[in-house]
Design a protein around this motif. Structure first.
Motif, short mmCIF file in Angstrom:
data_model
loop_
_atom_site.label_atom_id
_atom_site.label_comp_id
_atom_site.label_asym_id
_atom_site.label_seq_id
_atom_site.Cartn_x
_atom_site.Cartn_y
_atom_site.Cartn_z
N PRO A 88 0.50 -1.32 -0.02
CA PRO A 88 0.35 -0.09 0.41
C PRO A 88 0.39 1.46 -0.15
O PRO A 88 0.48 1.71 -0.33
N THR A 91 1.34 3.21 -3.41
CA THR A 91 0.41 3.76 -3.70
C THR A 91 0.91 5.23 -4.29
O THR A 91 1.42 6.01 -2.77
N GLN A 109 -1.58 6.63 -12.39
CA GLN A 109 -2.15 6.34 -10.73
C GLN A 109 -2.23 4.79 -10.83
O GLN A 109 -1.96 4.04 -11.17
N THR A 111 -2.74 1.72 -7.44
CA THR A 111 -3.25 2.09 -6.53
C THR A 111 -3.12 0.84 -5.61
O THR A 111 -3.38 -0.55 -6.32
N SER A 113 -3.89 -1.98 -2.98
CA SER A 113 -5.02 -1.93 -1.90
C SER A 113 -5.55 -3.67 -2.30
O SER A 113 -5.91 -3.74 -3.53
#
Length: 114
Positions: A88, A91, A109, A111, A113
């Protein structure tokens, strides 16, 4: 004009992998070392990796050593960032940039998660 277009980001689970790409134009790509940066919300932009003109010398931010690998294809004017074992903390929006050229793309981007 100098253009840098990042792509390949997305949503991935912890421990997963992504391959980022950066397409460059408007400058003699093969004459420039390239950097990958990232910026997480509320944090400063940080240097993640550097790659020399022929990809023979690489430098990585301590937290990504052993997990991220930069590479480049000078014929295609592209630079890549292979990311593995993502956490994480990875990110962020990721950017590529030519060393000494103050031009930024829109970034891509990433991410991480569950």
């Amino acid at each position: 004009q100098v253009q840098l277009v990042e792509s390949g980001g997305g949503l991935v689970q912890p421990g997963g992998s992504l391959r980022l790409s950066c397409a460059a134009s408007g400058f003699p790509f093969s004459d420039y070392a390239m950097n990958w940066f990232r910026q997480a919300p509320g944090k400063e932009r940080e240097l993640v990796a550097s790659i020399t003109t022929f990809g023979n010398a690489l430098m990585y931010y301590d937290s990504v050593k052993g997990r991220f690998t930069a590479s480049r294809d000078n014929a295609k004017k592209m630079v890549f960032l292979e990311m593995t074992n993502l956490t994480p903390e990875d990110t962020a929006v990721y950017y590529c940039r030519a060393v000494g050229v103050n031009t930024w793309g829109q970034g891509t981007q990433v991410t991480v998660s569950s």
